[in-house]
Design an enzyme around this catalytic site. Structure first.
Site, PDB file in Angstrom:
ATOM      1  N   ILE A   1      -7.981  -7.628   7.170  1.00  0.00           N
ATOM      2  CA  ILE A   1      -7.435  -8.775   7.904  1.00  0.00           C
ATOM      3  C   ILE A   1      -6.364  -8.237   8.876  1.00  0.00           C
ATOM      4  CG2 ILE A   1      -6.332 -11.042   7.641  1.00  0.00           C
ATOM      5  CD1 ILE A   1      -9.063 -10.818   6.162  1.00  0.00           C
ATOM      6  N   GLY A  43     -11.316  -8.878   2.966  1.00  0.00           N
ATOM      7  CA  GLY A  43     -11.605  -7.588   3.583  1.00  0.00           C
ATOM      8  C   GLY A  43     -10.427  -7.190   4.450  1.00  0.00           C
ATOM      9  N   TYR A 101      -4.315   1.553  -5.155  1.00  0.00           N
ATOM     10  CA  TYR A 101      -4.536   0.174  -4.683  1.00  0.00           C
ATOM     11  C   TYR A 101      -5.867  -0.371  -5.216  1.00  0.00           C
ATOM     12  CZ  TYR A 101      -4.656  -3.562  -1.076  1.00  0.00           C
ATOM     13  OH  TYR A 101      -4.698  -4.761  -0.394  1.00  0.00           O
ATOM     14  N   THR A 130       0.854  -1.200   0.000  1.00  0.00           N
ATOM     15  CA  THR A 130       0.000   0.000   0.000  1.00  0.00           C
ATOM     16  C   THR A 130       0.882   1.239   0.000  1.00  0.00           C
ATOM     17  OG1 THR A 130      -0.090  -0.058   2.416  1.00  0.00           O
ATOM     18  CG2 THR A 130      -1.962  -1.002   1.248  1.00  0.00           C
ATOM     19  N   GLY A 160      -8.541   7.233  -0.399  1.00  0.00           N
ATOM     20  CA  GLY A 160      -7.154   7.143   0.058  1.00  0.00           C
ATOM     21  C   GLY A 160      -6.385   6.033  -0.638  1.00  0.00           C
ATOM     22  N   GLN A 161      -7.077   5.301  -1.525  1.00  0.00           N
ATOM     23  CA  GLN A 161      -6.430   4.154  -2.187  1.00  0.00           C
ATOM     24  C   GLN A 161      -6.780   4.087  -3.676  1.00  0.00           C
ATOM     25  OE1 GLN A 161      -7.460   0.536   0.158  1.00  0.00           O
ATOM     26  NE2 GLN A 161      -5.287   0.505   0.597  1.00  0.00           N
TER      27      GLN A 161
HETATM   28  N1  CAA Z   1     -14.490   9.168   2.280  1.00  0.00           N
HETATM   29  C1  CAA Z   1     -14.497  10.497   1.990  1.00  0.00           C
HETATM   30  N2  CAA Z   1     -13.626  11.364   2.525  1.00  0.00           N
HETATM   31  C2  CAA Z   1     -12.743  10.886   3.375  1.00  0.00           C
HETATM   32  C3  CAA Z   1     -12.670   9.529   3.717  1.00  0.00           C
HETATM   33  C4  CAA Z   1     -13.628   8.669   3.149  1.00  0.00           C
HETATM   34  N3  CAA Z   1     -13.638   7.347   3.432  1.00  0.00           N
HETATM   35  N4  CAA Z   1     -11.659   9.337   4.557  1.00  0.00           N
HETATM   36  C5  CAA Z   1     -11.117  10.546   4.774  1.00  0.00           C
HETATM   37  N5  CAA Z   1     -11.790  11.482   4.068  1.00  0.00           N
HETATM   38  C6  CAA Z   1     -11.564  12.910   4.072  1.00  0.00           C
HETATM   39  C7  CAA Z   1     -11.449  13.421   5.500  1.00  0.00           C
HETATM   40  O1  CAA Z   1     -12.724  13.683   6.034  1.00  0.00           O
HETATM   41  C8  CAA Z   1     -10.630  14.689   5.315  1.00  0.00           C
HETATM   42  O2  CAA Z   1     -11.445  15.732   4.828  1.00  0.00           O
HETATM   43  P1  CAA Z   1     -11.246  17.249   5.367  1.00  0.00           P
HETATM   44  O3  CAA Z   1      -9.808  17.592   5.029  1.00  0.00           O
HETATM   45  O4  CAA Z   1     -12.251  18.005   4.597  1.00  0.00           O
HETATM   46  O5  CAA Z   1     -11.478  17.174   6.837  1.00  0.00           O
HETATM   47  C9  CAA Z   1      -9.683  14.313   4.166  1.00  0.00           C
HETATM   48  O6  CAA Z   1     -10.304  13.205   3.494  1.00  0.00           O
HETATM   49  C10 CAA Z   1      -8.328  13.892   4.665  1.00  0.00           C
HETATM   50  O7  CAA Z   1      -8.485  12.797   5.583  1.00  0.00           O
HETATM   51  P2  CAA Z   1      -7.353  12.377   6.594  1.00  0.00           P
HETATM   52  O8  CAA Z   1      -7.212  13.432   7.668  1.00  0.00           O
HETATM   53  O9  CAA Z   1      -7.564  10.968   7.040  1.00  0.00           O
HETATM   54  O10 CAA Z   1      -6.068  12.518   5.651  1.00  0.00           O
HETATM   55  P3  CAA Z   1      -4.632  12.023   5.848  1.00  0.00           P
HETATM   56  O11 CAA Z   1      -3.843  12.590   4.729  1.00  0.00           O
HETATM   57  O12 CAA Z   1      -4.170  12.203   7.261  1.00  0.00           O
HETATM   58  O13 CAA Z   1      -4.768  10.428   5.661  1.00  0.00           O
HETATM   59  C11 CAA Z   1      -5.174   8.402   4.533  1.00  0.00           C
HETATM   60  C12 CAA Z   1      -5.226   9.917   4.437  1.00  0.00           C
HETATM   61  C13 CAA Z   1      -3.720   7.920   4.769  1.00  0.00           C
HETATM   62  C14 CAA Z   1      -5.653   7.824   3.205  1.00  0.00           C
HETATM   63  C15 CAA Z   1      -6.049   7.928   5.724  1.00  0.00           C
HETATM   64  O14 CAA Z   1      -7.353   8.502   5.596  1.00  0.00           O
HETATM   65  C16 CAA Z   1      -6.216   6.437   5.781  1.00  0.00           C
HETATM   66  O15 CAA Z   1      -5.335   5.724   6.212  1.00  0.00           O
HETATM   67  N6  CAA Z   1      -7.370   5.920   5.355  1.00  0.00           N
HETATM   68  C17 CAA Z   1      -7.620   4.484   5.318  1.00  0.00           C
HETATM   69  C18 CAA Z   1      -7.298   3.958   3.945  1.00  0.00           C
HETATM   70  C19 CAA Z   1      -7.501   2.468   3.959  1.00  0.00           C
HETATM   71  O16 CAA Z   1      -8.583   1.957   4.228  1.00  0.00           O
HETATM   72  N7  CAA Z   1      -6.446   1.701   3.636  1.00  0.00           N
HETATM   73  C20 CAA Z   1      -6.495   0.285   3.659  1.00  0.00           C
HETATM   74  C21 CAA Z   1      -5.136  -0.248   3.976  1.00  0.00           C
HETATM   75  S1  CAA Z   1      -5.178  -2.001   4.337  1.00  0.00           S
HETATM   76  C22 CAA Z   1      -5.386  -2.690   2.867  1.00  0.00           C
HETATM   77  O17 CAA Z   1      -5.288  -2.096   1.836  1.00  0.00           O
HETATM   78  C23 CAA Z   1      -5.686  -4.160   2.875  1.00  0.00           C
HETATM   79  C24 CAA Z   1      -6.935  -4.427   2.155  1.00  0.00           C
HETATM   80  O18 CAA Z   1      -6.901  -4.933   1.034  1.00  0.00           O
HETATM   81  C25 CAA Z   1      -8.252  -4.164   2.790  1.00  0.00           C
END
Ligand code: CAA
Length: 241
Positions: free
Chosen positions: A180, A178, A147, A86, A143-144
């Site tokens: 894990i 999902g 990915y 990621t 955020g992905q």
């Molecule tokens: N939908 C819409 N907007 C979203 C959101 C979402 N799901 N998540 C965050 N936002 C918005 C926030 O509300 C924020 O908006 P404002 O600036 O207007 O307040 C903006 O996006 C920035 O959010 P963050 O403060 O979280 O931003 P960041 O830069 O600190 O972090 C990030 C960004 C690294 C992507 C973080 O949000 C994150 O880690 N998210 C989770 C991503 C995720 O699910 N990754 C899975 C990894 S595991 C994997 O990939 C295995 C698998 O197969 C499942």
């Protein structure tokens, strides 16, 4: 002679559970890994499973690595394309490098690994390819963009290749896990994980790597010969893809 199974990213996380489950099911397992030598050495020490180092993002390295595995262990009957990374970032902050690294490993890696084993499987009239996609390839995840695009691509690759392999006894399937409880998921900010992600999982918990490994062993089996081109969702009810 037991069949040979090669698992990419097979010494850590979901891949380690897959390698162990295949070994327990009677396969001779080779676990590929890209970088973490200490984890690979500890894994071999614990399981007796041989590890092989190369990057799935590098076609020539894959061809060479596969040749070495086949020389040492025998022809590959089962390939599990599990290696993945990621580089999460909201799209407005995502760099071209973050995009490229994820596509190279999580999508092109499937081409790089599958292409060198494909003709051998065709000649032997047997093969099992299992591609580890993700719920986020099915539903998309903020955020992905990188990915999600790669993991959705893995499903398209699976469906196309299933049609090509069918007459040659090769099945090609995907599993879409999902969230894990591995290092990859635990690297997510704790607040994001607890407040935004876990509440979206109806079973109310992260999955276990072994819950994915079991599905791989099933798809790899001789008995699963009529299942091809499918995607098994294993996500605690988060998304019905
Ligand atoms: N939908 C819409 N907007 C979203 C959101 C979402 N799901 N998540 C965050 N936002 C918005 C926030 O509300 C924020 O908006 P404002 O600036 O207007 O307040 C903006 O996006 C920035 O959010 P963050 O403060 O979280 O931003 P960041 O830069 O600190 O972090 C990030 C960004 C690294 C992507 C973080 O949000 C994150 O880690 N998210 C989770 C991503 C995720 O699910 N990754 C899975 C990894 S595991 C994997 O990939 C295995 C698998 O197969 C499942």
């Amino acid at each position: 002679m037991s069949k040979v199974a090669l698992v990419t990213g097979g010494s850590r996380g979901i891949g380690a559970a897959i390698s162990k489950a295949l070994k327990d099911a009677g396969y001779t397992v080779a676990a590929n890994y890209a970088g973490n030598d200490d984890a690979a050495a500890a894994f071999t020490e614990e399981t007796g499973i041989k590890t092989y180092k190369w990057s799935v993002a590098d076609y020539d390295a894959c061809a060479e690595g596969i040749k070495k595995v086949e020389e040492e262990l025998g022809p590959i009957a089962v390939l599990v394309n599990n290696a993945g990374i990621t580089r999460d970032s909201m799209f407005h902050k995502m760099t071209a490098q973050q995009w490229k690294e994820v596509i190279d490993t999580n999508l092109t890696g499937l081409f790089n690994m599958t292409h060198p084993v494909w003709n051998g499987m065709r000649d032997r009239k047997f093969g099992r390819i299992v591609n580890i996609s993700s719920v986020n390839g099915q539903k998309g995840q903020a955020g992905q963009a990188n990915y999600s695009a790669a993991k959705a691509g893995d499903i398209g690759f699976t469906r196309a290749l299933a049609q090509e392999g069918a007459r040659a006894g090769i099945t090609v399937n995907a599993i879409a896990p999902g969230y894990i409880g591995t290092e990859m998921v635990r690297a997510i900010d704790e607040k994001v994980l607890n407040e935004r992600i876990i509440p979206q999982i109806p079973v109310g918990r992260l999955g276990e790597p072994e819950e994915i490994a079991r599905a791989v062993v099933f798809l790899a089996s001789d008995e699963a010969g009529f299942i091809t081109g499918s995607t098994i969702s294993a996500n605690g009810g988060q998304f019905f893809g």
